[in-house]
Scaffold this active site. Structure first.
Site, short mmCIF file in Angstrom:
data_model
loop_
_atom_site.label_atom_id
_atom_site.label_comp_id
_atom_site.label_asym_id
_atom_site.label_seq_id
_atom_site.Cartn_x
_atom_site.Cartn_y
_atom_site.Cartn_z
N PHE A 130 40.94 33.04 39.74
CA PHE A 130 41.20 34.78 39.09
C PHE A 130 41.65 35.79 39.76
O PHE A 130 42.15 36.99 38.91
CB PHE A 130 39.80 34.98 38.33
N LYS A 131 41.40 36.15 40.41
CA LYS A 131 41.85 36.92 41.15
C LYS A 131 43.36 36.70 41.12
O LYS A 131 43.80 37.96 40.78
CB LYS A 131 41.85 37.10 42.80
N ASP A 132 44.53 35.96 40.52
CA ASP A 132 46.28 36.04 40.48
C ASP A 132 45.69 36.94 39.48
O ASP A 132 47.33 37.66 38.72
CB ASP A 132 46.45 34.86 40.03
N LEU A 176 46.10 39.85 40.88
CA LEU A 176 47.07 39.86 42.09
C LEU A 176 48.57 40.18 41.94
O LEU A 176 49.21 39.65 43.30
CB LEU A 176 46.21 39.95 43.09
#
Length: 495
Positions: A110-112, A115
């Site tokens: 989910f960090k994509d 980021l």
């Protein structure tokens, strides 16, 4: 004019661009804005909009000093062909509930979502003192997923370098390989002897080290900034997917405009769920936000008792990205829930750093509990839920999502309120645990486990993960906690 200041004082008055470039306030607080919630996003216009259009609507409100053209460029670059689903964060039925997949980006976590866009935000900021040669060194500690997503976002980005620290032996084999094989001339990766909280606390100390900042500025024209969710530019893109979920439920005619929705969120650092609270402040009809923890259930204990206590055993679990005892983003929620009382926040954070604990006044806890629910799953329950979800729904979940799935099963169901489980990572990042849970062969390497999982479930391993088996390992550095600062300084010199 929307300005940002620390959660612990009101001395700063920064634009969103300045807050994003700086990352963390000088007093160790996190940047917040007092105008959050004054402008609402029009939910009646959401249905039928693309993810990119919704992102523009939401980010225009949250980051008003970016021009329309700048925001559109950032959004187009961040949410394009590097995603395997054009909806970016698709919502799918899961029995009587729904799951929102946040892992269709380039690093399968989910960090994509944040980021992929943060480096684009950063590229459109300017040095505070007009130093044209100034470069930014991103310094980040990761519990597993942030590291790779940040590396992928910042690799070869002009005017920036990135240094990522991860706890040695406390991330999955796939997560470690994702980081240590990262290409890019401006990237640095280093394992740390200690756990995530040790590394994160050291990073915060590095940000607060005035002498180091002076040396970096003089020797290398480098300023430090963060890609952790302590950076407001990491947090606000995550607000978008809550609106996207609502839009998709409207399109399916599951809800009408104005109907409330519940979200169940696996979280350790509180950023993923805080974004849901920001969405609520922007006018999204969020009924409850439910914090799902693993065995490191410090957030569960806080929400049930009103006392936050990090003086407790640290467990290394099969959901490593949530193995966190110091939940940074909680500070922002406490700021808003305390009616923006910087003195109280400063006092609580001082207690946490001095005594390892703090206690929140009961009237404030009552307000917090009216929005935030909580639950947690132990290791056996996580494994049982991976199997349960597959058996009942033919849908494979990773161990973090399984914490949320377990908590969702325990909650009383209101048939009129749809529930959306946020799925934070691809099961292929944790193929061994998933295979063990499903009763599949887990005796080989992680890559053999991926192949077994794909064959048994008819799903496909993301190519970027499967390809790690033959990727070239570039980084094998390991330092003690007190060696992190020196590592950053070396990396800055090489920028």
């Amino acid at each position: 004019m929307t300005t940002f200041h620390s959660t612990r004082s009101t001395t700063d008055s920064l634009t969103s661009k300045q807050a994003i470039r700086k990352g963390i306030a000088d007093d160790g607080g996190l940047f917040v804005t007092d105008s959050l919630g004054e402008t609402h996003v029009d939910i009646a216009s959401l249905a039928g909009k693309s993810y990119q259009q919704i992102a523009f609507d939401v980010l225009s409100v949250l980051l008003p000093d970016y021009t329309e053209a700048e925001l559109k460029e950032c959004i187009d670059e961040a949410y394009g062909p590097q995603w395997s689903d054009e909806k970016i964060t698709p919502v799918k039925p899961l029995g009587d509930d729904y799951v929102m997949e946040l892992f269709n980006g380039p690093t399968s976590a989910f960090k994509d979502v944040a980021l992929q866009i943060l480096p684009r935000f950063m590229a459109r900021t300017t040095p505070a003192d007009g130093d044209a040669d100034e470069k930014i060194m991103i310094v980040t500690a990761t519990s597993g997923d942030t590291g790779k997503a940040a590396l992928a976002g910042f690799a070869d980005a002009a005017g920036t370098g990135i240094t990522v620290f991860y706890p040695e032996g406390k991330v999955s084999q796939v997560q470690e390989l994702q980081m240590t094989t990262q290409s890019g001339s401006n990237v640095n990766v280093c394992a740390v002897k200690g756990n995530f909280d040790d590394a994160q606390s050291a990073v915060k100390r590095i940000f607060g080290d005035k002498e180091l900042a002076g040396r970096l500025a003089d020797d290398s024209h480098v300023v430090l900034s963060s890609a952790n969710s302590i950076n407001v530019g990491r947090l606000v893109p995550q607000v978008v997917y809550y609106f996207s979920a609502y839009a998709q439920l409207l399109e399916r005619q599951v809800i009408n405009v104005g109907d409330e929705v519940e979200f169940v969120v696996p979280t350790g650092n509180f950023g993923d769920i805080l974004a849901g609270y920001y969405a609520k402040l922007l006018g999204l009809p969020v009924k409850h936000l439910v914090v799902a923890s693993d065995k490191n259930n410090v957030l569960f204990d806080f929400l049930t008792s009103g006392t936050y206590n990090r003086q407790r055993p640290f467990f290394q679990t099969i959901s490593p990205s949530m193995d966190i005892l110091i939940s940074s983003n909680l500070e922002r929620m406490l700021y808003y829930m305390s009616d923006k009382d910087t003195r109280l926040i400063s006092m609580l954070m001082n207690d946490l750093s001095q005594w390892g604990a703090y206690e929140v006044p009961e009237p404030m806890m009552k307000k917090i509990r009216s929005i935030f629910g909580t639950g947690w799953a132990d290791e056996n329950q996580v494994r049982e839920m991976i199997a349960d979800c597959w058996n009942k729904n033919h849908y494979v979940i990773d161990p973090h999502t399984a914490c949320g799935y377990y908590v969702m099963q325990q909650m009383p169901r209101d048939p009129l309120t749809p529930r959306v489980l946020l799925s934070t990572a691809s099961p292929y990042k944790f193929p061994r645990v998933v295979n063990e849970s499903l009763g599949l062969d887990a005796s080989g390497t992680d890559f053999e486990c991926m192949d077994v999982l794909a064959k048994a479930t008819g799903t496909t391993a993301p190519a970027a993960l499967r390809g790690l088996e033959t990727a070239n390992v570039r980084f094998d550095n390991v330092v003690e906690i007190d060696g992190m600062e020196g590592f950053v300084e070396q990396a800055a010199k090489a920028l």
